[in-house]
Every structure is written in C-alpha cells, then in structure tokens.
Motif scaffolding. Structure first.
Motif, mmCIF file in Angstrom:
data_model
loop_
_atom_site.group_PDB
_atom_site.id
_atom_site.type_symbol
_atom_site.label_atom_id
_atom_site.label_comp_id
_atom_site.label_asym_id
_atom_site.label_seq_id
_atom_site.Cartn_x
_atom_site.Cartn_y
_atom_site.Cartn_z
ATOM 1 N N THR A 49 14.522 17.093 49.227
ATOM 2 C CA THR A 49 13.455 17.994 49.657
ATOM 3 C C THR A 49 12.852 17.562 50.981
ATOM 4 O O THR A 49 12.767 18.350 51.929
ATOM 5 N N ARG B 48 16.424 10.862 39.796
ATOM 6 C CA ARG B 48 15.169 11.293 39.184
ATOM 7 C C ARG B 48 14.405 12.180 40.158
ATOM 8 O O ARG B 48 14.686 12.182 41.355
ATOM 9 N N PRO B 49 13.420 12.929 39.650
ATOM 10 C CA PRO B 49 12.675 13.845 40.531
ATOM 11 C C PRO B 49 12.171 13.166 41.797
ATOM 12 O O PRO B 49 12.253 13.735 42.895
ATOM 13 N N TYR B 50 11.676 11.926 41.666
ATOM 14 C CA TYR B 50 11.159 11.243 42.849
ATOM 15 C C TYR B 50 12.256 11.087 43.888
ATOM 16 O O TYR B 50 12.069 11.369 45.073
ATOM 17 N N HIS B 51 13.414 10.657 43.428
ATOM 18 C CA HIS B 51 14.527 10.463 44.363
ATOM 19 C C HIS B 51 15.041 11.781 44.907
ATOM 20 O O HIS B 51 15.410 11.877 46.069
ATOM 21 N N GLN B 52 15.038 12.788 44.028
ATOM 22 C CA GLN B 52 15.452 14.111 44.515
ATOM 23 C C GLN B 52 14.543 14.545 45.662
ATOM 24 O O GLN B 52 15.007 15.061 46.674
ATOM 25 N N PHE B 53 13.242 14.315 45.487
ATOM 26 C CA PHE B 53 12.290 14.724 46.513
ATOM 27 C C PHE B 53 12.523 13.943 47.804
ATOM 28 O O PHE B 53 12.608 14.510 48.890
ATOM 29 N N MET B 54 12.661 12.608 47.632
ATOM 30 C CA MET B 54 12.783 11.770 48.825
ATOM 31 C C MET B 54 14.113 11.987 49.542
ATOM 32 O O MET B 54 14.188 11.887 50.761
ATOM 33 N N ARG B 55 15.184 12.276 48.780
ATOM 34 C CA ARG B 55 16.507 12.351 49.393
ATOM 35 C C ARG B 55 16.910 13.769 49.753
ATOM 36 O O ARG B 55 17.787 13.968 50.603
ATOM 37 N N TYR C 201 5.074 23.704 48.775
ATOM 38 C CA TYR C 201 5.974 23.273 47.705
ATOM 39 C C TYR C 201 5.743 24.128 46.466
ATOM 40 O O TYR C 201 6.688 24.629 45.846
#
Lengths: 310, 362
Positions: free
Chosen positions: A227, A218-225, A115
């Motif tokens: 990345t 949000r970054p967390y959701h971007q990552f989970m959905r 990453y």
C-alpha cells in the motif's frame, strides 16, 4: 475508424503525411498532438509563463516611475535591498518550515481518510466523498472566518470551556497567532490532500493483497510493502499540493494571524497592493519561486534516490 | 424572392431619413441633447461599496441613459498601480496623501471647474486639497477624521493622546490600521516631527517604535468591518479609526468614544480625478458634478457616516450621532485637525518598506 467508408477531410487540413487512400476520421499523430496540446500550451504560456517573465523583468526595475512596459536599464537594486533586510529572509525560512509542517501534517491526517474511502467505505465511498467535498461548496474566506468564531475570546471553544468550568477567563492565545494559522491551514488542506492519495490507492490492484496474504504477509507488512510504496506518488503529489501554495499563503494569515502572524507571502502582497512597489514585490516573488523550486527539486531527487535502493 | 419595388422604395426612404437624422445629431452641439436623452458610457475605478447606486444617484437620475461601469480597487496603492498600468477607467478615486504621483506621472487631466454647477458649494479648504502644482486636478468628495477610537468601559480614564496606541497598559487590546504612511503620521504627531520632511534617522526610530508596538497590538486591521467586529467583541479597546467605525459602533450601542488627542486629529479627503486622455472628458465632468449633488451627499453622510464636500449637505445634518461623529458643534475642530499631506514617490517607497519591515521583524 467508426465510419471507414467516409473520406477524411480533416487530414487534408491538418497537414500532409497522410497516405493516399487512408480512410477514417482519425487525424495523423502530429495533428492530434497539436490539437490536444495547443490549447493548454497556449493557456500556460499566456497566463503563467508570460506573467512570470514579466514579473522577472519587473524585479530589475529601479522603481515604478515611467512607463511600466517600457524596457529600462536593468538594476539589481531591488535584490540588493531584499538581501540587506534580514527579517525577510527569516520570514522566508519560517514560511517554508511552516509549509513543510502543514504539508506533512495534512498528508498524515489525509492518508487514513483516503485509506478509509478506498478500502473500507465500500459502496458508500461515493457518498462519503461527497461529504468530504461539501466544505468546498462554501467560499474559502467564509470557512476561514468560521475559525474566528471558533477561536475568538467570545468564541465557541472559549464559551464551552468557561461553561464547563475548566477556565474562568477566556483564552486569548487561541486566535491571532501562528498557531491559529497552522490549525486553520491544516483544516483547509486535509480534504485537498486526501484526493491524490485516494486516486493512488484506488489504482492498487487488490490481487496484490491476496497474493501477499497467500505468501503469509500480515496486514502490517502488506501495508508497508504494497500500500505505502504504491501510494507514494499520491502522497508526494498531496504534499506538494499543500506545500507549494502554503509557502506563499497570505489570506488566512491576514484573518487569523494577528500582529505577529505575518509570513513571507504577506510581505509580497503588501508590496503589490499596499505599497504600489511592484519591482520590490517582484524581486521577493522571484526569490520565493527560486527557493520553492530548489526545495521541490531536492525533494524529488531524494525520493528517486530511495527508489534506487528498493 | 426579390422584394417588391415599392418595398424597396420604402426601405431606401427610411434609410435616407435615418441617415439625415444621424447627421443632424452629430452636427448638433452636445449640450443641445437633453440630459435625459444623453447616452454613452463611463467607467469608474472606485472602492468597494461606492459602486452602489446610492453614491451616484444624482447622476443616475439626471442622465438615466448613460451606462456607468465600476472597477474596484482595494487600496490607494492598488488604484494607483492600476492607473499606472494603463487602466482605461475614465474616473478614479484616490485619497489625500496619494495625489502627487498622478500629476507627476501624467495620469490625470485638469478639471474644468467652470463646467461644475455644484462647485461653489465646495468650501475653499477642500478645493485646495484637490490642487497640485497650483492647478485643480481633483474634485474633493468625501472626507473624515482619523483618531483614536476606544471602549469607554475598558478605558474609563479616557484617551487624550495618540501615544495611547503604544501604551503597555492596553497590551493585546490595541488595533492599528495596516498602513505604513499612517504609522509615520502618528509617530510624527507624537514626536512633533515635520511629516513632510521625515529624515532617515527619524524613519529608523519610527520603525523601532512600531516594532515595539507590535507586541501590544492585537491585529492590524485592513477594512473597517474587521475593526468594528473587534471592538464590538471586546477584544480591541483602543484603535486607529475613521469616524465611520465610530458612528457604526455608536449606532449599535457599543460604549465607545472618539478621542480629541492633544496632538490633534488627522483628517483625510477622498477626491475624484479624470484619466488623462479619456475620450469621455465631458461626460466625466458631468458625473463629478452630479457626485457633488445633494442626494448623493446625503447618502454618503447617512450610510457611510463620512463627510461630504458639498457644504449644504453638511449644514443639513440633524442626527445627533452624526453631529457627534463630525464634531459639527465644535467650531474649532478643523483648526485642531491635521490634514494628510501628499507623499512623494520616495516617501511612499520608504514608508511602505518601513512598515513591511515592522511586520517582518523577529
């Protein structure tokens, strides 16, 4: 294509189907197919499929006596003797569990690395990648030997702990056990596991993140959905790249595993190199091959299943 | 452009002369070629380290124009398996215990000892080691002891029995060789079993014995350097060892002693065999004859600390460390020594499987 005025002499050689008057260097599709796939296909058949078949044939021999490449009446005696030895099955279980644990840990530790290289390293990514690959310039055996120097009773870790006064006697639990094997193998695999993950991450279109951010993710959701799902093939590839060879691993265990560190791969190796008993070694290998295949199939089944729900 | 007539004539003449020369060579008996001019090539399947020129220096000097290629085997089992699978090496190097199958499976050619000029320097008891079914199939070459090597600072009371390798006092500081037949040998010594006739019950109890031993054992060593490293670092106090490791550690000033167990030491002998059907039989014999040469033997003794089958070499040892390692001054040592008997194929399979089960045991 590049020289349309020239006739295509190769198309004559590589088979019909080329319409008269067609020009250019291009081969027809079938010829191209064989031209590209024949060498690797030949390689795999000669050096992978044939040896595996040979090994399968060996596993049905009663012993090493007589001409090795002569066909003999097949017998299941090798499989019967493996089946009767419970400790081999137990070891296969331990090997599989250890490979599973090492595979998961290596992937977990490799992911942040990949990453970082893909999204944070910026223009220095290439440089960091080279740093990551530097250990591969040293022989694998040497890197494992280095762990002996780290973990030994007079090794770096023990000497340091004694020096700072944390312990008086050297810890003997560091080397010559399965913990040492796990530590060493995870270390060995992290850079390997990072590469397929990195490749998957680099393929992600950055526009997706902008779009997600515009929509308020949000970054967390971007990552989970974004990345994580898009790098899933890389994660899977990395895991299997670690898992499959680790099930049959034996060299590292010989060096740092100690008397109780033996795993299934060592037993197979023993029957080939220490016992001159290829039939029994082959039977053990075929069983491991089957077990690994079943696990891989199950795993891919489960992953597909999840994707259906998405 | 055509060659000039005169040129053509010269070329033809040369070719004719060459042909005559070649036919003359072919007709002459092989022995007529001086050793320095003899050409050809030999392939030797040997252990890592023995491919060094030091260990065939007499041959190299006598037959400088013969090419010698080496293939490396990692163990007796490996060498046997390679030969069994049709390896084309002319010469191979097994050790005592692993000789019978080569004869049984028709993989080895009988040695014509009348062609070995160094043969009479080999003591009879070594010659016998290379005889199977009453015929000389192997040329003995290197030999050594197996005994218990121990750190005198860690075990000041000393070691006088093979059972030291199973003594709970040394838990975590013992190292056994990674070898099934070796384990059976030690158990036989301790319990007074007949090593050549181990019963199934005895094998089962040997297995249990070594499974129990595993908790005392730090690691099973595969190669001598691994053992030497373990003893030097102080991790290993007592080990199954060949005297090469003993001599190495003595040379490095590590406080070690090599036991004279009451059950007797073990001894092993390395031999060379010639592959059945080789086209280089005569050349292979010359190689083995030179293997018994003195310069080669001295290198084996001084570089690897192993004994040589050539008695002149052994009689010439003056170094005190080596004298100690070979127990040269103990006239009774060979009587107290047990030579490794040859395994049968059944014993090989049963004993190696026993060992795998020891290592696989929960």
């Amino acid at each position: 294509m590049t020289a349309p005025t020239l006739p295509s002499p190769k198309s004559e050689v590589f088979g019909g189907g080329v319409p008269k008057g067609r020009r250019g260097w291009g081969l027809d599709r079938r010829a191209t197919f064989w031209f590209i796939y024949l060498p690797p296909l030949f390689w795999l058949i000669a050096f992978l499929v044939m040896p595996v078949l040979l090994m399968a044939a060996f596993s049905f021999r009663p012993d090493m006596r007589g001409d090795l490449f002569q066909i003999r009446t097949p017998t299941f005696s090798q499989y019967a003797s493996v089946a009767a030895t419970g400790s081999y099955w137990r070891l296969l279980g331990i090997s599989t569990l250890m490979a599973l644990g090492i595979g998961i840990t290596a992937v977990l530790m490799a992911y942040p690395l990949a990453y970082f290289l893909a999204f944070r390293a910026g223009t220095r990514a290439g440089f960091y990648l080279i740093l990551l690959l530097i250990p591969f310039w040293t022989s694998y055996l040497l890197r494992v030997m280095a762990w002996k120097i780290l973990l030994g009773t007079e090794g770096v870790i023990n000497s340091f702990l004694i020096y700072i006064g944390l312990i008086q006697e050297p810890l003997t639990a560091l080397l010559y056990n399965r913990t040492a094997v796990i530590l060493t193998l995870i270390y060995v695999w992290i850079p390997f596991a990072a590469l397929p993950i990195l490749a998957a991450l680099q393929r992600i279109d950055l526009i997706l993140f902008e779009a997600a951010a515009d929509l308020g993710a949000r970054p967390y959701h971007q990552f989970m959905r974004i990345t994580l799902p898009l790098s899933a093939p890389g994660i899977l590839a990395a895991f299997f790249m670690v898992f499959i060879p680790t099930v049959g691993e034996y060299v590292t265990l010989l060096l740092v595993g100690g008397s109780r560190g033996f795993l299934y791969g060592n037993i197979i190796q023993d029957f080939f190199t220490k016992a001159a008993n290829w039939p029994l070694g082959s039977a053990l290998s075929m069983i491991m091959l089957a077990a690994t295949l079943i696990l891989v199939l199950l795993a891919t089944r489960i992953i597909d299943w999840r994707q259906l729900f998405e | 452009m055509k060659p000039k007539r005169s040129m053509l004539f010269i070329t033809q003449g040369l070719m004719l002369a060459l042909a005559l020369l070649l036919s003359a060579c072919g007709a002459a008996p092989a022995t007529a070629v001086p050793p320095g001019e003899l050409t050809g090539s030999l392939t030797v399947l040997d252990w890592a380290g023995y491919d060094a020129e030091d260990f065939w220096v007499d041959f190299k000097n006598t037959y400088p124009k013969v090419t010698v290629n080496f293939e490396i085997g990692s163990s007796d089992a490996d060498i046997y398996a390679k030969m069994k699978a049709g390896d084309q090496a002319d010469i191979f190097h097994p050790y005592t215990g692993w000789l019978q199958f080569y004869v049984d499976e028709g993989l080895v050619e009988e040695i014509d000892t009348s062609k070995l000029s160094n043969w009479d320097k080999v003591p009879d008891n070594f010659k016998k080691i290379g005889q199977i079914n009453g015929k000389q199939y192997f040329v003995p070459w290197d030999w050594g002891f197996t005994s218990i090597l121990y750190r005198t600072d860690k075990i000041p009371e000393g070691v006088d029995s093979w059972s030291a390798l199973m003594d709970p006092k040394y838990k975590g500081h013992i190292s056994m060789w990674d070898d099934g037949p070796g384990a059976v040998t030690i158990s036989s010594y301790i319990h007074g079993y007949d090593e050549t006739a181990i019963t199934a019950d005895q094998l089962a109890s040997i297995k249990d014995e070594w499974i129990a031993q595993r908790d005392l054992n730090l690691f099973y060593w595969a190669g001598e350097p691994e053992l030497v490293e373990g003893m030097k670092s102080g991790d290993v106090w007592a080990a199954y060892a060949w005297q090469g490791a003993y001599a190495t550690l003595l040379g490095e000033g590590v406080p070690v002693a090599y036991a004279n167990p009451k059950e007797g030491r073990n001894s092993w002998v390395g031999v060379y065999g010639i592959r059945k059907g080789t086209k280089n039989y005569d050349l292979a014999l010359k190689f083995l004859d030179q293997k018994l040469g003195e310069a080669t033997g001295n290198n084996v003794v001084n570089m690897f600390y192993y004994g040589d089958a050539n008695q002149d070499v052994m009689n010439g040892i003056t170094d005190e460390t080596l004298k100690k390692a070979f127990s040269v001054d103990d006239p009774d040592i060979l009587n107290k020594t047990n030579f490794t008997p040859n395994l049968t194929a059944e014993q090989r399979d049963a004993w190696t499987a026993m060992w795998a089960e020891v290592k696989a045991a929960p």
